[in-house]
Design an enzyme around this catalytic site. Structure first.
Site, PDB file in Angstrom:
ATOM      1  N   SER A 120       0.794  -1.234   0.000  1.00  0.00           N
ATOM      2  CA  SER A 120       0.000   0.000   0.000  1.00  0.00           C
ATOM      3  C   SER A 120       0.823   1.279   0.000  1.00  0.00           C
ATOM      4  CB  SER A 120      -0.967   0.003   1.179  1.00  0.00           C
ATOM      5  OG  SER A 120      -0.343   0.448   2.335  1.00  0.00           O
ATOM      6  N   LYS A 132     -11.366  -2.366   4.867  1.00  0.00           N
ATOM      7  CA  LYS A 132     -11.011  -1.499   3.737  1.00  0.00           C
ATOM      8  C   LYS A 132     -12.145  -1.565   2.698  1.00  0.00           C
ATOM      9  CE  LYS A 132      -6.302  -1.988   5.260  1.00  0.00           C
ATOM     10  NZ  LYS A 132      -6.397  -1.019   6.344  1.00  0.00           N
ATOM     11  N   HIS A 167      -5.066  -5.186   0.369  1.00  0.00           N
ATOM     12  CA  HIS A 167      -5.337  -4.030  -0.505  1.00  0.00           C
ATOM     13  C   HIS A 167      -5.817  -4.431  -1.900  1.00  0.00           C
ATOM     14  CE1 HIS A 167      -3.971  -1.256   2.512  1.00  0.00           C
ATOM     15  NE2 HIS A 167      -2.966  -2.077   2.745  1.00  0.00           N
TER      16      HIS A 167
END
Ligand code: PLP
Length: 418
Positions: A210, A268, A238
């Site tokens: 990330s 996320k 991610h």
């Protein structure tokens, strides 16, 4: 006398101390923390938190100091935390089941949604079993430390850019380890070749890193794992929801599901909270029975998992949000390039904008809030090397071309004003 000290029987430790001495000693100990924090401030490493309240009705906006501002650094990559269907799912489930599960997984805390979601996650990742943890950090730490502690002779090969939760899990198990330079296959193979074919090995890596937004060499790493008889642990944090035709991550995008363990998070792209690991039944059944951070902690509320379940359905159902995200990333990168702003053009939805200098980037971040109502957090050492400070910019699918050009204009002005 400080009543908080009364429970300590200092004389039992063989020391007759007056009350004031006890206080002085406690004070001296606590001052150590103050000194250490002062040192952090001197080094420019003191963390500041911007208190804000996100607005479900105005996606990508938050209220800070009574003012509505735009957030350009959120990990809520598809904006699902403010999706009406997730909100409805969580509210409905709360009305039926209440706000908490009232227990750990083995003491009345396993809801039907825990069971259902774990089965769906396992199927999504082509694995036999999945286990849900209270966060992605806990999922990594607990799974790795438990798996590695069970096989003390296991040697670990860990990418140098791995997330702290992976590192801490490995360190906790005290396994023998080799850190290979980021994405360096030759270095990884060199380390692997030092061990016999039958020596147990585990390669630990991520799919999307990330801080730089770059992607791992997943298939090449799995080839090496096969060649040297190693297991693999892949953190897809991610990539979950944003890569692959149904959002199952880089493995799905490449059609390569050879990673032994796959880790993902709800905090996320799912827009909720929690984490999970999917993998072989035997290993995860062992983790389920031994990982302290799985057993001795309250299970996530059913209502939160019902929202995650809804998030999973939306992520799987259509590629539309992912396509809009990709379009917005292209628009943003083009606008940054046209404005002469330095950024890393990586193969993901993450856009690191380089603003070297700890003080400078902090100043700019503050200026962007005050002058333009734009919130983007500075990323400093130790998350990135000194001198490569950056804004880790994210642009959700709901951003309009106007908002993107306003953001780039604000960035450009702030850079030139500084
Ligand atoms: N793994 C990676 C690669 C991460 O970047 C993060 C968080 O930023 C985590 C794991 C931890 O996930 P969570 O925030 O759900 O604890």
């Amino acid at each position: 006398m400080n009543s908080g000290n009364q429970s300590y029987n200092w004389s039992e430790l063989g020391e007759e101390m007056s009350a004031s001495t006890v206080e002085e000693r406690s004070c001296a100990v606590l001052n150590t923390f103050r000194d250490k924090v002062e040192e952090l401030k001197r080094q420019g490493l003191y963390r500041e938190f911007i208190a804000c309240s996100n607005l479900a009705a105005e996606r990508g906006h938050t209220v800070h100091n009574g003012r509505t501002i735009q957030v350009w650094c959120s990990n809520d990559y598809l904006g699902l935390s403010q999706h009406p269907d997730l909100i409805a799912a969580q509210i409905e489930s709360t009305k039926i089941h209440g706000t908490g599960n009232g227990g750990s997984r083995n003491i009345a805390g396993t809801s039907t949604t825990h069971v259902d979601l774990e089965q769906r996650l396992a199927a999504w990742h082509n694995k036999e079993r999945a286990l849900i943890f209270s966060s992605g950090y806990v999922a990594n730490f607990e799974s790795l430390s438990t798996i590695l502690s069970a096989i003390p002779e296991m040697v670990v090969f860990s990418d140098a850019n791995n997330h702290r939760s992976l590192i801490e899990g490995i360190v906790r198990a005290r396994s023998k380890k080799h850190i290979f330079p980021h994405n360096d296959l030759a270095a990884l193979e060199n380390f692997l070749s030092e061990y016999s074919y039958n020596c147990p090995k585990l390669i630990v890596f991520e799919s999307v890193y990330s801080m730089d937004g770059d992607v791992s060499l997943l298939s090449a790493i799995c080839d090496l794992a096969e060649k040297y008889n190693a297991l693999t642990f892949l953190d897809e944090t991610h990539a979950i929801g944003v890569k692959g035709p149904t959002g199952a991550g880089l493995s799905e995008e490449l059609g390569d599901h050879r990673a032994t363990f796959v880790q993902g998070v709800f905090g996320k792209t799912f827009g909720t909270v929690g984490g999970y690991v999917a993998g072989p039944d035997s290993a995860l059944d062992y983790v389920r029975s031994h990982a302290p951070g799985f057993i001795f902690t309250t299970a996530l509320p059913q209502a939160s998992l019902d929202a995650s379940l809804k998030g999973l359905e939306i992520i799987q159902r259509s590629d539309e949000l992912r396509q809009t995200l990709r379009t917005n990333v292209r628009i943003l990168k083009k606008a940054l390039a046209n404005a002469g702003i330095d950024f890393l053009d990586a193969d993901s939805h993450l856009v690191p904008v380089l603003v070297p200098g700890e003080e400078r980037i902090r100043r700019m971040s503050r200026h962007l809030i005050d002058e333009y109502g734009i919130y983007v957090t500075p990323v400093n050492f130790p998350s990135v090397p000194r001198g490569s400070e950056r804004f880790r910019v994210t642009v959700a699918p709901y951003r309009t071309p106007e908002q993107i050009s306003y953001f780039v204009h604000a960035l450009q002005q702030s850079l030139s004003d500084d």
